[in-house]
Design a protein around this motif. Structure first.
Motif, PDB file in Angstrom:
ATOM      1  N   TYR A  22       0.833  -1.203   0.000  1.00 19.02           N
ATOM      2  CA  TYR A  22       0.000   0.000   0.000  1.00 19.02           C
ATOM      3  C   TYR A  22       0.870   1.257   0.000  1.00 19.02           C
ATOM      4  O   TYR A  22       0.627   2.187  -0.779  1.00 19.02           O
ATOM      5  N   GLU A  23       1.885   1.290   0.843  1.00 19.49           N
ATOM      6  CA  GLU A  23       2.764   2.468   0.930  1.00 19.49           C
ATOM      7  C   GLU A  23       3.478   2.723  -0.400  1.00 19.49           C
ATOM      8  O   GLU A  23       3.574   3.870  -0.852  1.00 19.49           O
ATOM      9  N   LYS A  24       3.961   1.657  -1.049  1.00 22.60           N
ATOM     10  CA  LYS A  24       4.604   1.811  -2.361  1.00 22.60           C
ATOM     11  C   LYS A  24       3.621   2.328  -3.405  1.00 22.60           C
ATOM     12  O   LYS A  24       3.951   3.197  -4.215  1.00 22.60           O
ATOM     13  N   LEU A  25       2.405   1.779  -3.376  1.00 25.66           N
ATOM     14  CA  LEU A  25       1.381   2.177  -4.334  1.00 25.66           C
ATOM     15  C   LEU A  25       1.018   3.655  -4.167  1.00 25.66           C
ATOM     16  O   LEU A  25       0.924   4.393  -5.158  1.00 25.66           O
ATOM     17  N   ILE A  26       0.849   4.098  -2.946  1.00 23.38           N
ATOM     18  CA  ILE A  26       0.497   5.495  -2.678  1.00 23.38           C
ATOM     19  C   ILE A  26       1.585   6.438  -3.189  1.00 23.38           C
ATOM     20  O   ILE A  26       1.288   7.484  -3.773  1.00 23.38           O
ATOM     21  N   LYS A  27       2.843   6.059  -3.023  1.00 23.18           N
ATOM     22  CA  LYS A  27       3.943   6.889  -3.530  1.00 23.18           C
ATOM     23  C   LYS A  27       3.890   6.980  -5.058  1.00 23.18           C
ATOM     24  O   LYS A  27       4.105   8.037  -5.635  1.00 23.18           O
ATOM     25  N   LYS A  28       3.614   5.856  -5.724  1.00 19.71           N
ATOM     26  CA  LYS A  28       3.550   5.842  -7.196  1.00 19.71           C
ATOM     27  C   LYS A  28       2.369   6.661  -7.723  1.00 19.71           C
ATOM     28  O   LYS A  28       2.449   7.261  -8.796  1.00 19.71           O
ATOM     29  N   LEU A  29       1.280   6.682  -6.958  1.00 18.46           N
ATOM     30  CA  LEU A  29       0.077   7.376  -7.405  1.00 18.46           C
ATOM     31  C   LEU A  29       0.073   8.861  -7.046  1.00 18.46           C
ATOM     32  O   LEU A  29      -0.802   9.602  -7.503  1.00 18.46           O
ATOM     33  N   ASP A  30       1.061   9.297  -6.265  1.00 19.13           N
ATOM     34  CA  ASP A  30       1.109  10.689  -5.817  1.00 19.13           C
ATOM     35  C   ASP A  30       1.051  11.636  -7.011  1.00 19.13           C
ATOM     36  O   ASP A  30       1.783  11.483  -7.990  1.00 19.13           O
ATOM     37  N   GLY A  31       0.137  12.580  -6.939  1.00 15.48           N
ATOM     38  CA  GLY A  31      -0.045  13.541  -8.024  1.00 15.48           C
ATOM     39  C   GLY A  31      -1.072  13.098  -9.043  1.00 15.48           C
ATOM     40  O   GLY A  31      -1.602  13.917  -9.785  1.00 15.48           O
ATOM     41  N   HIS A  32      -1.343  11.801  -9.108  1.00 16.00           N
ATOM     42  CA  HIS A  32      -2.324  11.277 -10.051  1.00 16.00           C
ATOM     43  C   HIS A  32      -3.683  11.061  -9.396  1.00 16.00           C
ATOM     44  O   HIS A  32      -4.706  11.066 -10.071  1.00 16.00           O
ATOM     45  N   PHE A  33      -3.678  10.813  -8.090  1.00 11.56           N
ATOM     46  CA  PHE A  33      -4.907  10.572  -7.342  1.00 11.56           C
ATOM     47  C   PHE A  33      -4.970  11.494  -6.145  1.00 11.56           C
ATOM     48  O   PHE A  33      -3.945  11.906  -5.600  1.00 11.56           O
ATOM     49  N   VAL A  34      -6.199  11.830  -5.748  1.00 10.01           N
ATOM     50  CA  VAL A  34      -6.439  12.652  -4.558  1.00 10.01           C
ATOM     51  C   VAL A  34      -7.468  11.928  -3.678  1.00 10.01           C
ATOM     52  O   VAL A  34      -8.197  11.061  -4.158  1.00 10.01           O
ATOM     53  N   LYS A  35      -7.520  12.317  -2.429  1.00  7.61           N
ATOM     54  CA  LYS A  35      -8.506  11.736  -1.515  1.00  7.61           C
ATOM     55  C   LYS A  35      -9.899  12.158  -1.962  1.00  7.61           C
ATOM     56  O   LYS A  35     -10.126  13.315  -2.254  1.00  7.61           O
ATOM     57  N   ASP A  36     -10.826  11.194  -2.016  1.00 13.46           N
ATOM     58  CA  ASP A  36     -12.177  11.582  -2.406  1.00 13.46           C
ATOM     59  C   ASP A  36     -12.966  12.037  -1.185  1.00 13.46           C
ATOM     60  O   ASP A  36     -12.473  12.038  -0.063  1.00 13.46           O
ATOM     61  N   ARG A  37     -14.227  12.449  -1.415  1.00 13.97           N
ATOM     62  CA  ARG A  37     -15.005  13.058  -0.331  1.00 13.97           C
ATOM     63  C   ARG A  37     -15.297  12.090   0.803  1.00 13.97           C
ATOM     64  O   ARG A  37     -15.597  12.514   1.913  1.00 13.97           O
ATOM     65  N   TYR A  38     -15.272  10.799   0.558  1.00 12.19           N
ATOM     66  CA  TYR A  38     -15.452   9.789   1.598  1.00 12.19           C
ATOM     67  C   TYR A  38     -14.112   9.107   1.893  1.00 12.19           C
ATOM     68  O   TYR A  38     -14.069   7.918   2.166  1.00 12.19           O
ATOM     69  N   TYR A  39     -13.024   9.869   1.816  1.00 13.94           N
ATOM     70  CA  TYR A  39     -11.678   9.298   1.895  1.00 13.94           C
ATOM     71  C   TYR A  39     -11.538   8.262   3.009  1.00 13.94           C
ATOM     72  O   TYR A  39     -11.278   7.102   2.752  1.00 13.94           O
ATOM     73  N   LYS A  40     -11.685   8.685   4.222  1.00 15.97           N
ATOM     74  CA  LYS A  40     -11.509   7.766   5.351  1.00 15.97           C
ATOM     75  C   LYS A  40     -12.887   7.503   5.937  1.00 15.97           C
ATOM     76  O   LYS A  40     -13.455   8.352   6.608  1.00 15.97           O
ATOM     77  N   SER A  41     -13.421   6.327   5.632  1.00 20.31           N
ATOM     78  CA  SER A  41     -14.794   6.012   6.005  1.00 20.31           C
ATOM     79  C   SER A  41     -14.904   4.619   6.579  1.00 20.31           C
ATOM     80  O   SER A  41     -14.199   3.707   6.154  1.00 20.31           O
TER      81      SER A  41
END
Length: 159
Positions: A22-41
């Motif tokens: 997950y941590e590696k994936l989040i780093k790769k997606l940085d700038g391409h994805f943003v937290k959505d309105r239900y980010y932490k649910s």
């Protein structure tokens, strides 16, 4: 209108990953994805089925077409909180979801066959038909989980 999306067409691919992945994936997606309105649910779902578990048995067989009915909330709801009553269909790998929003208290009236005022009578009628078609349908399973949700920075429909 409530501002929430009521009709969806999506291709879903879901993965369970361990924390290092997950941590590696989040780093790769940085700038391409943003937290959505239900980010932490905390997602709470009540799935409905027949007494013979017809819907889940059909789903397990991986047919070309399958459908399910659920009530979903973002967070643990009380009677006054808004929830979604959703009809979810999958055909050839594409998910079609139709939903209406009402309070948790209103869902009890809706499933008891009472009319619940709503902006989209078409979807409400589809849900009512589903309830009549599947005889004896009732709450069958509760599923809850914590989710971190992202959407595309340039295309919010990408989730």
């Amino acid at each position: 209108m409530n501002g929430n999306q009521e009709v969806f067409r999506r291709i879903e691919k879901k993965y369970i990953v361990d924390e290092p992945t997950y941590e590696k994936l989040i780093k790769k997606l940085d700038g391409h994805f943003v937290k959505d309105r239900y980010y932490k649910s905390t997602i709470c779902n009540i799935y409905y089925d027949t007494p013979s578990h017809q819907l889940v048995r059909n789903s397990i067989e991986k047919p070309v077409y399958k459908e399910k009915l659920r009530v979903r909330s973002y967070g643990v709801p009380n009677d006054e909180d808004m929830v979604f009553v959703e009809l979810k269909k999958k055909y050839k790998g594409v998910v079609y979801k139709r939903r209406i929003e009402m309070t948790l208290a209103q869902t009890r009236d809706f499933f008891a066959g009472k009319d619940v005022p709503h902006d989209n009578p078409q979807i409400e009628n589809e849900l009512k038909y589903f309830l009549k078609f599947y005889k004896g349908i009732a709450p069958a399973m509760y599923l809850s989980y914590d989710r971190l949700a992202y959407c595309g920075a340039e295309d919010p429909s990408l989730r």
